[in-house]
Structure formats: C-alpha cells, structure tokens
Design an enzyme around this catalytic site. Sequence first.
Site, short mmCIF file in Angstrom:
data_model
loop_
_atom_site.label_atom_id
_atom_site.label_comp_id
_atom_site.label_asym_id
_atom_site.label_seq_id
_atom_site.Cartn_x
_atom_site.Cartn_y
_atom_site.Cartn_z
N GLU A 174 37.21 94.21 -10.17
CA GLU A 174 35.84 93.81 -9.77
C GLU A 174 34.93 93.54 -10.97
O GLU A 174 33.95 92.83 -10.81
CB GLU A 174 35.22 94.85 -8.84
CG GLU A 174 34.87 96.17 -9.45
CD GLU A 174 34.14 97.08 -8.45
OE1 GLU A 174 33.37 96.58 -7.61
OE2 GLU A 174 34.38 98.28 -8.50
N ARG B 263 15.37 103.68 -12.29
CA ARG B 263 15.97 104.97 -11.92
C ARG B 263 16.13 105.10 -10.41
O ARG B 263 16.73 106.04 -9.91
CB ARG B 263 15.11 106.13 -12.45
CG ARG B 263 14.98 106.18 -13.95
CD ARG B 263 13.83 107.07 -14.38
NE ARG B 263 14.06 108.45 -14.12
CZ ARG B 263 14.61 109.30 -15.01
NH1 ARG B 263 15.00 108.84 -16.16
NH2 ARG B 263 14.77 110.57 -14.73
N CYS C 117 14.15 111.06 -10.08
CA CYS C 117 12.70 110.86 -10.08
C CYS C 117 12.22 110.45 -11.47
O CYS C 117 12.88 110.69 -12.46
CB CYS C 117 12.00 112.17 -9.69
SG CYS C 117 12.60 112.84 -8.16
N LYS D 164 25.68 95.49 -4.63
CA LYS D 164 25.82 96.94 -4.76
C LYS D 164 26.00 97.61 -3.39
O LYS D 164 26.74 98.55 -3.26
CB LYS D 164 24.58 97.53 -5.46
CG LYS D 164 24.64 99.04 -5.68
CD LYS D 164 25.82 99.44 -6.53
CE LYS D 164 26.02 100.94 -6.59
NZ LYS D 164 27.35 101.32 -7.15
N ASN E 238 10.84 116.77 -11.25
CA ASN E 238 12.16 116.14 -11.11
C ASN E 238 13.16 117.29 -11.19
O ASN E 238 13.21 118.00 -12.19
CB ASN E 238 12.38 115.13 -12.24
CG ASN E 238 13.74 114.46 -12.14
OD1 ASN E 238 14.41 114.56 -11.11
ND2 ASN E 238 14.16 113.79 -13.19
N GLY E 239 13.90 117.53 -10.12
CA GLY E 239 14.87 118.63 -10.13
C GLY E 239 14.94 119.26 -8.75
O GLY E 239 14.46 118.69 -7.78
N HIS F 278 60.51 99.36 -3.66
CA HIS F 278 60.45 98.63 -2.38
C HIS F 278 59.78 97.27 -2.55
O HIS F 278 59.28 96.70 -1.58
CB HIS F 278 59.70 99.47 -1.35
CG HIS F 278 60.34 100.79 -1.09
ND1 HIS F 278 61.55 100.93 -0.43
CD2 HIS F 278 59.99 102.04 -1.49
CE1 HIS F 278 61.90 102.21 -0.41
NE2 HIS F 278 60.97 102.91 -1.03
N LYS G 26 38.37 98.97 -9.95
CA LYS G 26 37.41 98.89 -11.06
C LYS G 26 37.74 97.69 -11.94
O LYS G 26 36.89 96.90 -12.29
CB LYS G 26 37.51 100.17 -11.91
CG LYS G 26 36.46 101.24 -11.90
CD LYS G 26 35.21 101.03 -11.20
CE LYS G 26 35.46 101.27 -9.78
NZ LYS G 26 34.73 101.32 -8.71
N TRP H 59 12.84 110.20 -6.00
CA TRP H 59 14.18 109.93 -5.46
C TRP H 59 14.48 111.15 -4.59
O TRP H 59 14.75 112.23 -5.10
CB TRP H 59 15.17 109.80 -6.62
CG TRP H 59 16.61 109.71 -6.25
CD1 TRP H 59 17.50 110.74 -6.19
CD2 TRP H 59 17.34 108.55 -5.87
NE1 TRP H 59 18.74 110.29 -5.81
CE2 TRP H 59 18.67 108.95 -5.61
CE3 TRP H 59 17.01 107.21 -5.73
CZ2 TRP H 59 19.67 108.05 -5.22
CZ3 TRP H 59 18.00 106.32 -5.35
CH2 TRP H 59 19.30 106.73 -5.09
N GLU I 227 41.83 103.15 -7.14
CA GLU I 227 40.46 103.06 -7.66
C GLU I 227 40.44 102.38 -9.03
O GLU I 227 39.59 101.53 -9.30
CB GLU I 227 39.86 104.47 -7.73
CG GLU I 227 38.48 104.55 -8.38
CD GLU I 227 37.40 103.73 -7.68
OE1 GLU I 227 37.65 103.24 -6.56
OE2 GLU I 227 36.33 103.54 -8.27
C1 AGP Z 1 33.15 99.90 -5.74
O1 AGP Z 1 33.00 99.88 -7.13
C2 AGP Z 1 32.29 98.87 -5.05
N1 AGP Z 1 30.95 98.94 -5.49
C3 AGP Z 1 32.46 98.88 -3.55
O2 AGP Z 1 33.85 98.93 -3.24
C4 AGP Z 1 31.79 100.06 -2.83
O3 AGP Z 1 32.48 101.25 -3.11
C5 AGP Z 1 31.84 99.78 -1.32
O4 AGP Z 1 31.12 98.61 -1.06
C6 AGP Z 1 31.28 100.94 -0.49
O5 AGP Z 1 29.92 101.14 -0.82
P1 AGP Z 1 29.21 102.48 -0.28
O6 AGP Z 1 29.89 103.63 -0.94
O7 AGP Z 1 27.78 102.33 -0.68
O8 AGP Z 1 29.39 102.51 1.21
#
Ligand code: AGP
Length: 615
Positions: free
Chosen positions: A489, A27, A2, A610, A98-99, A505, A486, A74, A482
């Site tokens: 991407e 935010r 928030c 996103k 906020n909290g 393998h 990172k 939020w 993961e």
């Molecule tokens: C990861 O860094 C990416 N932003 C992407 O793989 C993301 O995790 C994926 O699109 C899933 O998004 P969500 O967690 O909002 O469902």
Amino acid sequence: MCGIVGYVGDEECATLLVDGLRKLEYRGYDSAGVAVLGKEGLSVVRAKGKLANLEKRLGEQTPRGMTGIGHTRWATHGKPSDENAHPHKYGGVAVVHNGIIENHLELKETLARAGHKFASETDTEIFAHLIADEEKSGKTLPDAVRGALAKVKGTYALAVMSERSPEMLVVAKNASPLVLGLGETCNFVASDVPAILAHTRDVIFLEEGDFAVITKKGVQLTDRAGNKLARAVRRIDWTPTMAEKNGHKHFMHKEIHEQARALTDTIRGRASVEEGDVYLDGCKLDAKTVAGLNKVHVVACGTSWHASLTGKLMIETLARMPVEVDLASEFRYRQPLVDSRTLCVAVSQSGETADTLGSFREAKSRGARGLAICNVVGSAIAREAEDVLYTHAGPEIGVASTKAFTTQLAAFFLLAVRLGRLRGTLDAPTARKHLEALRELPMLVERTLKHEAEIQQAAYKFSASRDLLFLGRGPQFPVALEGALKLKEISYIHAEGYAAGEMKHGPIALIDENMPVMVLAPRESETEPGVNYEKILGNIQEVKARGGRVIAICSEGDTMVPDLAECAIAIPQTNALLQPIISVIPTQLFSYHVADHRGTDVDQPRNLAKSVTVE
Ligand code: AGP
C-alpha cells in the site's frame, strides 16, 4: 492526542491562542476551546467540532485578556460535545489537560459528597474542582495545583489559570508532552512546538514531574515538591511542517516510533499484574454475561482484520472460546450464523469503516452482543456497541496503519485475559505471568526500533523488487499478511503474505532469484524453539534451494536463521501470543524505507483513504 496552548504577555490573546491551536490540528481533535483572563474576569468559550466553530463563537463574543489557555480535545472520557470540551472552569479556576486521571471516579465521588456539581462527563473537570478547593483554603495557585496533583493518579500535561492569580499560568507534566516558549515580553506553554514557532524558537522541553510557574516576566521551574530545577533552553530550527511531525520526515515514521507510548497508554489502568486480572473500562462484560456466550465473531477490514486473526489465537488460547474472524465485506452479505449467544467484536481504528459498521449492525440485528475495539472515541461503531474497548494510540494520520495494529493486539490480549478469567479457563498466577509480559512490551518495542538502521539497509537492497513474499506460521501468519499489506500500500510493490506451510501447495512455484521472501521466524519462547520455528526453518531452506533471497526476522541469540538468511533482523523475545507486536515492527520499518527510497507518497499513498466510509 489533545493539544494545549497557553500565553501570558502584553497582547490580547484569544486570537493568538486559536492560531496556536490551529498549528496542532494535525494531532486530531473533536472539540476546542479557550479561556481568557482580563479585566472582565475569566471567560471560557468552547465548541464541538472544528476550530471554525470555535472562531464563530469567538466572533460573537471575543473575550478580552492577556493571560489565556486553549485546547483541542481528542476525547478519551466523555463524548465529543460543548460541555466536555476544555477548558473546564470552576470557582474562578480554568484548566486544560492532556492525559487520563485513572482515579477520576473515586475523586468525583468524594467531591460530589462534598457538594460539588459537575458540568461535564470528563475526568479533567475534576482538576478545576480540586484546585479551586485548595485555593479556597488559602493556598497560592502553585501550591493549590500541587495539592490537587497529590490526589491524582494518572497522566497529565496540565495548564491552569485562576482569577485570584492574574497574569500567571501554572503547568505540570507527567507522561504527556509539554514545552515552554520563551518570548521577549511574553511566555508560552504548548503540547508541541508547532503551536509557538510563530512567536519564539527558544523552548524548554519539560521532563517527567516538572512543574512551572509562567508569567510574562519569566518562567520558574521546580519539581513537584517545589525544589528549583534548571532545564536547557533549546533553539528550534525546524520548519513548521517538520515541527508537526516532531522532526520525522513522515507521519507514518513518527507513528511507528510512537508505538511504545501508544501501547503504554492502551494498557495503563487496565492490567492488574498484582491481582492477575484485567479491568476493561467501558466493557460491562461480567461472568453472567460471558456464561451466556458460546462464541466470538469478529468483523473487520484491512489491518484491523489482520489484528483480528491474531486476536482469535489469543482468545481461543486463553479463554478457550471459539472465535470466527470475517472480512466485514464478506460477512454482511451471507447468512452469518450469529445469535444472542454470540459476542460480535467490530475492530476499527477509525470506527467509521462502512463495511465493518454494516456487519456490526447485521450481527446485532441477529441478536449478537456488540463489542467495539476502536481508536476514535465517539465514532459510529463505538456509539453502537454495548461494550467499547478503546485503544489509546492517539490520532493515526498516516494512511498505513501501524500503531493502530499493535494497540489492537494489546486490546485483544487484555480482552482474552479478561474472558479467560471470567470463564475460569485462566487462573490468576497464569494471568499474572501473561500480564507481566504485556507490561514489558513497550520496552521491547523501543529495543526493536533501535534496529532501524540495519532494516533500512535491507530495505534499500530490495527496494527495486517487483514482487515480495512474506511468510509466517501460527501467530506470525497474520504478521506476514500485515507486512505484505504495508509494503504494497505504500511502495506499490506487489507483495503477498502466506502461511508458510502453504508454500508447497503452490506459491513455491514463484520462487527464484527475483522473488525475495521475508520470513517471520522468531522462536516460540526463550527455552522452547517451538514447532512453528522448526517448520519455518524448513521453509527457509526450501526457498534457498530454489535460489530465493531470504530476509529473516528472528529472535535475539538465534544462530540458525542468520546462517540461512541473506539479511537477518534480531528482535527481543516475548511470549508467543504477544510476539507479533514485536515482529511486526521490522516489517513496518522495512516497508517505510522501501517506499521512502522509491519516492512514493508515504503518508497519502495513491488511491487510498485513511477511513473507507463508503462500500
Ligand atoms: C491499513 O494500513 C489500511 N489503512 C486499511 O487496510 C485499514 O486498516 C482498513 O481500511 C480498516 O480501517 P479501520 O481500522 O479504520 O476500520
């Protein structure tokens, strides 16, 4: 998170408050509102959705007054709506917050028994009722706020105004940020500097437990008991853009460094170490329901899928329940074996990912019970779930998920402990040990972040690489996946994550001096290195024997891995199931600094969104 803005001065402040809220939009929020106190009394205008909706309402009835508070919400308790938007008003008192009030249900019951009626589903509204009651007993506004805070357990950045105390704001801080802005003939309060930079660069950052009375003539700082405090006035020389990132160059960097706070907020009020149990607000899972389940089926995408692979290990280890984990895009188009004895867990930071939502609906159409692990309150997946376990990471602005991943792991761990206790596979003493380790995590995260300089150095050494391999075993295998995601991407370097045991393998054919390998090689525990550690030592030697260059992430005090690796980053030890929350951090920082060094758009990498709300 928030956003809060407050003003006391000589100008009409409704528009000034909205302008301040606009500087806090980064935010993330789902509703907004302002309260203004003038000759016509205390007016509150609120609107669900974006600030434009609030401005439209204000255009119809702009309240006049020179004392005011504003808020962008939020949602944490109560869906996004006009009624749940802040400020909340009762008995001539208006508050923004906020909290999280942990004992909000108990307080609400007590107030309801005394005849109070509530207009919202929020925990925050309780503050307005408590303070109005205290004022009615004859207290000044500052004392009335103190009296209310004495009854509240939880976190707050709070700003309060009252018709009985015109030209005054009372603010208090506990675990959520608040900053005071000092003007010539006016003074401000805000959650963050960007909201007030247009008016003043002289600020006071409130500290834990600080309490302040703000008038246009000045600010009086005390502790909660009323003892005067002196705090340094700081001169802010950030540009407004820098201020939104709190001085960080990118949102991703800020969010990597927010992970200790995000974990604290996700765990808070849920892990009862004393009782050796977990209380999952929003989850109606009880022993009877769980006894009717024979498996867990998780659906997710991307980073959330990686978190789910670790979640599988947590649930299978602690609750002894079989867990299947599926990519949502695969699950929904085959004949999944799911029925009424399945708990389908949909994991999604945004709560809007089309494939995950589609799979969740598919599983529920086959009778499964739906549990969502989401970061956005009121998101599509959360709304369709019987049980919701929210991560409280706050808005994640960077496209690359960081704090979402670590808080999803914490959420899975809480769920695994709860399922274990309900199924009787986990006794209280063992659960207590696990929860103690969980409670320690935020401090270990902060300790790991202190290695940023050496990680940055390693990143620069390898930033020209064309390819990079990440290797891990057991709970570290999803971290390898993961880490590779990172790096690829945000830096556009081709990276792959592999189970280290798979090297022989096929992938070992890739190894030469041009194929750097990052190896996740923490020990299993302080006392036991563990089979995965011993095996991964062999993998490191295999890579080195073929001229490969090794960057290793190992446990503090380990001497064997640093002897074998070109670069070794030592991280604090925790229990094996929680170790991924720590070991992922160097991979996040490594990827961030490689990308930053290569000059890519770290927060908005090419071709990515996103939230993937299309298939
Ligand atoms: C990861 O860094 C990416 N932003 C992407 O793989 C993301 O995790 C994926 O699109 C899933 O998004 P969500 O967690 O909002 O469902």
